[in-house]
Design a protein around this motif. Structure first.
Motif, PDB file in Angstrom:
ATOM      1  N   ASP A 109       0.847  -1.182   0.000  1.00 52.60           N
ATOM      2  CA  ASP A 109       0.000   0.000   0.000  1.00 52.60           C
ATOM      3  C   ASP A 109       0.884   1.235   0.000  1.00 52.60           C
ATOM      4  OD1 ASP A 109       0.854   0.456   2.639  1.00 52.60           O
ATOM      5  OD2 ASP A 109      -1.060  -0.097   3.536  1.00 52.60           O
ATOM      6  N   LYS A 110       0.263   2.421   0.005  1.00 55.22           N
ATOM      7  CA  LYS A 110       1.030   3.672  -0.093  1.00 55.22           C
ATOM      8  C   LYS A 110       1.939   3.904   1.102  1.00 55.22           C
ATOM      9  CE  LYS A 110      -2.705   6.430   1.805  1.00 55.22           C
ATOM     10  NZ  LYS A 110      -3.675   7.459   1.592  1.00 55.22           N
ATOM     11  N   LYS A 114       2.867  -4.507   3.268  1.00 53.91           N
ATOM     12  CA  LYS A 114       2.641  -5.553   2.273  1.00 53.91           C
ATOM     13  C   LYS A 114       1.183  -5.984   2.301  1.00 53.91           C
ATOM     14  CE  LYS A 114       4.312  -9.699   0.196  1.00 53.91           C
ATOM     15  NZ  LYS A 114       5.309 -10.716   0.109  1.00 53.91           N
ATOM     16  N   LEU A 115       0.581  -6.028   1.107  1.00 56.28           N
ATOM     17  CA  LEU A 115      -0.816  -6.425   0.967  1.00 56.28           C
ATOM     18  C   LEU A 115      -0.954  -7.882   0.533  1.00 56.28           C
ATOM     19  CD1 LEU A 115      -2.043  -3.275  -0.965  1.00 56.28           C
ATOM     20  CD2 LEU A 115      -2.433  -3.804   1.446  1.00 56.28           C
ATOM     21  N   GLU A 143      -5.960   2.463  -3.011  1.00 52.29           N
ATOM     22  CA  GLU A 143      -5.419   3.674  -3.609  1.00 52.29           C
ATOM     23  C   GLU A 143      -3.933   3.782  -3.277  1.00 52.29           C
ATOM     24  OE1 GLU A 143      -6.012   8.466  -3.287  1.00 52.29           O
ATOM     25  OE2 GLU A 143      -7.745   7.176  -2.963  1.00 52.29           O
ATOM     26  N   GLY A 144      -3.118   4.003  -4.279  1.00 57.74           N
ATOM     27  CA  GLY A 144      -1.684   4.140  -4.079  1.00 57.74           C
ATOM     28  C   GLY A 144      -0.951   2.808  -4.008  1.00 57.74           C
TER      29      GLY A 144
END
Length: 157
Positions: A109-110, A114-115, A143-144
């Motif tokens: 993510d921004k 870690k996703l 987003e990002g």
């Protein structure tokens, strides 16, 4: 096995064998042992199949180095309402056919958290052949969100 006598609705007595729980059955134990040996072997075995090159090297010093087993090129990022993707081409630079090849791209993510990973795989990639991959990340479109293209992992056997 223990036997149990049960009286049925018809008044007759029936002898029933009690079944062992699945974890006490010999075939289950064999499967667990084989799985554990595979995990240990994988952990102790070499990970030489993870060599990756993102885009061919351009300076003379890097060109003299041995080529990576897999070469990634033409990398693009796209998304739709269901998922995000990393697309591109992987070349098998080895002298042998691979029965399975997998590519993963870490997703963040921004804020750098870690996703998950974008992942794709293919079967039967011949020596010197190329594969057009489309690694998919099924998590929420954040987003990002970014894909770490430089730390992609290509594994094959």
């Amino acid at each position: 096995m223990a036997k149990k006598t049960i009286t049925g609705e018809d008044g007759k007595e029936y002898v029933m064998k009690e079944k062992k729980p699945i974890y006490k059955r010999p075939w289950f134990i064999v499967i667990v042992v084989l799985f554990a040996l595979g995990v240990i072997g994988n952990a102790l075995g070499g990970n030489d199949s993870k060599d990756v090159a993102v885009e061919p090297a351009s300076n003379a010093a890097e060109e003299k180095a041995a080529p990576a087993k897999y070469e990634i090129s033409d990398v693009n990022v796209e998304s739709d309402e269901f998922a995000s993707y990393v697309t591109g081409v992987i070349k098998n630079n080895t002298d042998s056919d691979r029965s399975y090849v997998q590519v993963t791209f870490p997703c963040y993510d921004k804020d750098g958290n870690k996703l998950g990973d974008a992942l794709d795989n293919v079967q039967d990639l011949g020596a010197g052949k190329t594969w057009k991959f489309k690694a998919m990340y099924l998590g929420e479109n954040v987003e990002g969100m970014t894909f770490d293209l430089e730390n992609a992992k290509v594994e094959g056997f």
